[in-house]
Design an enzyme around this catalytic site. Structure first.
Site, PDB file in Angstrom:
ATOM      1  CG  HIS A 303     -24.930   0.923 -10.664  1.00  0.00           C
ATOM      2  ND1 HIS A 303     -25.191   1.304  -9.365  1.00  0.00           N
ATOM      3  CD2 HIS A 303     -26.053   1.227 -11.375  1.00  0.00           C
ATOM      4  CE1 HIS A 303     -26.408   1.833  -9.293  1.00  0.00           C
ATOM      5  NE2 HIS A 303     -26.951   1.791 -10.499  1.00  0.00           N
ATOM      6  CD  GLU A 314     -21.288  -0.972 -13.812  1.00  0.00           C
ATOM      7  OE1 GLU A 314     -20.650  -0.533 -12.839  1.00  0.00           O
ATOM      8  OE2 GLU A 314     -22.321  -1.672 -13.697  1.00  0.00           O
ATOM      9  CE  LYS A 335     -26.799  -1.611  -7.169  1.00  0.00           C
ATOM     10  NZ  LYS A 335     -25.422  -1.142  -7.341  1.00  0.00           N
ATOM     11  CG  PHE A 401     -33.826   6.576 -12.399  1.00  0.00           C
ATOM     12  CD1 PHE A 401     -33.190   5.539 -13.056  1.00  0.00           C
ATOM     13  CD2 PHE A 401     -35.130   6.388 -11.975  1.00  0.00           C
ATOM     14  CE1 PHE A 401     -33.832   4.332 -13.286  1.00  0.00           C
ATOM     15  CE2 PHE A 401     -35.791   5.185 -12.203  1.00  0.00           C
ATOM     16  CZ  PHE A 401     -35.150   4.156 -12.860  1.00  0.00           C
TER      17      PHE A 401
END
Length: 414
Positions: A303, A314, A335, A401
């Site tokens: 992530h 993580e 990302k 979230f």
């Protein structure tokens, strides 16, 4: 148990408007983050994002249809067309009549909401654009994919924040295994880069803001100098198909979607549980579902949001779920190149796993110059340079979230 394979891919991302462009950008270590162009960034603390560039909706649909869609829906339709073309299913109406759509959308037409509210206020509350509701509601991406291509199976939208794309793919896996459908288009879509969206995440202290002079350096997962995530956008679609069905029609098979795990932290609305136990539970569940052990997993697409709590949390999950095998795991956060595409993050990163298996390549985490070992980031995150090597099992993890944890596992088909 019925096996599920990937037979088609489509993608619109900050790195390119196709799978080929996106993957070439990843292998080149290209960054899709730049100064935001969608609105005047002058009044805003955060001045950069990972926008989709040079996208023309009319390349994928007629202009009349495009005018009735929000950008996140246009992206989804474009990615779906690419995926159907790639799978060889386009025009095979006997199959499409019984094909379902499962799309993850974290927020939906936030940019439409902003524009419509401006119209509402400036008109003294007497006017909004006529397509306001049809464009902003999250289910419109899946609905328009179904409408555009005549897909008469179930059309579902999954909204689990940043885990939405992952959960849509995982849910589709379960449904195909159940025997209800042989083919599902699964993935995610998002486009929330607007002033309202940027400000809303800024006040949560979630976004990076200190790299305006060189936005390509802004997303730094697992690095000491990270200061928040970068908003991205786009859509990714995977054609998922029951293995025997795919073989019978001579389909090209990329890999097997072998496992899915999901859990909830039940801890906090915006922060992950720092003990990592529930995220690790989803990882363990996914590996068990795929029939693999931690030592079997070659690559984990993290992530990796470039926020202090996510990256360290993580890493802790990986230590718990993988045990001693964690030190040998190849990890990266793409990302660092694409930004955080929210509801599309999980589907885009699932695509990275599929391509890693197909191309025998571990993507890099760019901008990882000083790993935050003291902050708990002590694993192999493939800093700055990708690795050419066989990938037999790849896993992707996303955490949203509300405490949503989603994991998918892909395996090479021998």
């Amino acid at each position: 148990m019925r096996r599920v394979v990937v037979t088609g891919l489509g993608c619109v991302s900050p790195l390119g408007n196709s799978v080929e462009e996106t993957w070439a950008g990843v292998k080149a270590g290209k960054c899709g983050i730049a100064t935001t162009t969608k609105y005047d960034v002058g009044p805003f603390k955060v001045k950069y994002s990972a926008e989709v560039k040079n996208f023309k909706a009319e390349d994928y649909m007629d202009s009349a249809s495009a005018r009735k869609m929000a950008p996140f829906t246009q992206f989804a339709v474009a990615a779906a067309k690419q995926a159907l073309d790639d799978s060889g299913l386009m025009g095979k109406q006997d199959i499409l009549d019984d094909t379902a759509v499962y799309l993850g959308v974290g927020i939906g037409g936030l940019d439409v909401t902003e524009a419509s509210m401006k119209s509402y206020i400036s008109s003294e509350m007497t006017r909004v654009p006529p397509m306001t509701i049809p464009e902003l509601i999250p289910n419109e991406a899946a609905a328009n994919v179904s409408l555009q291509f005549g897909l008469h199976g179930a059309t579902h939208t999954v909204a689990t924040a940043c885990a939405s794309g992952t959960d849509a793919i995982g849910n589709a896996l379960d449904v195909i295994r159940s025997g209800r459908y042989d083919v599902i288009l699964a993935g995610g879509a998002e486009s929330t880069i607007c002033g309202f969206g940027t400000l809303s995440f800024t006040v949560l202290h979630a976004l990076s803001s200190k790299w305006a002079d060189d936005p390509t350096k802004a997303c730094r997962p697992f690095d000491k100098d990270r200061d928040g995530f970068i908003m991205g956008e786009g859509a990714t679609i995977l054609v998922l198909e029951e293995y025997e069905h795919a073989k019978a029609r001579g389909a090209k098979i990329y890999c097997e979607l072998a496992g899915y795990g999901s859990s909830s932290d039940a801890y906090h609305l915006t922060a992950p549980n720092p003990d990592g136990i529930c995220g690790a539970k989803a990882m363990t569940m996914a590996m068990k579902d795929a029939g693999v052990e931690p030592k079997d997993v070659t690559y984990y697409n993290a992530h990796g949001t470039s926020t202090s709590k996510n990256d360290s949390g993580e890493t802790k999950m990986l230590h718990i779920a993988f045990g001693d095998a964690a030190k040998d795991l190849h990890i990266s956060s793409t990302k660092s190149m694409t930004g955080h595409c929210l509801g599309n993050a999980g589907s885009l990163e699932a695509l990275m796993c599929v391509k890693a298996i197909q191309d025998s390549y571990i993507p890099a985490t760019i901008n990882l110059d000083n790993p935050d070992v003291e902050g708990g980031c002590d694993l192999n995150y493939t800093p700055n340079k990708g690795i050419e090597m066989p990938v037999n099992v790849a896993m992707s993890g996303n955490f949203g979230f509300g405490g949503h944890n989603g994991i998918v596992v892909f395996k090479k088909v021998n």
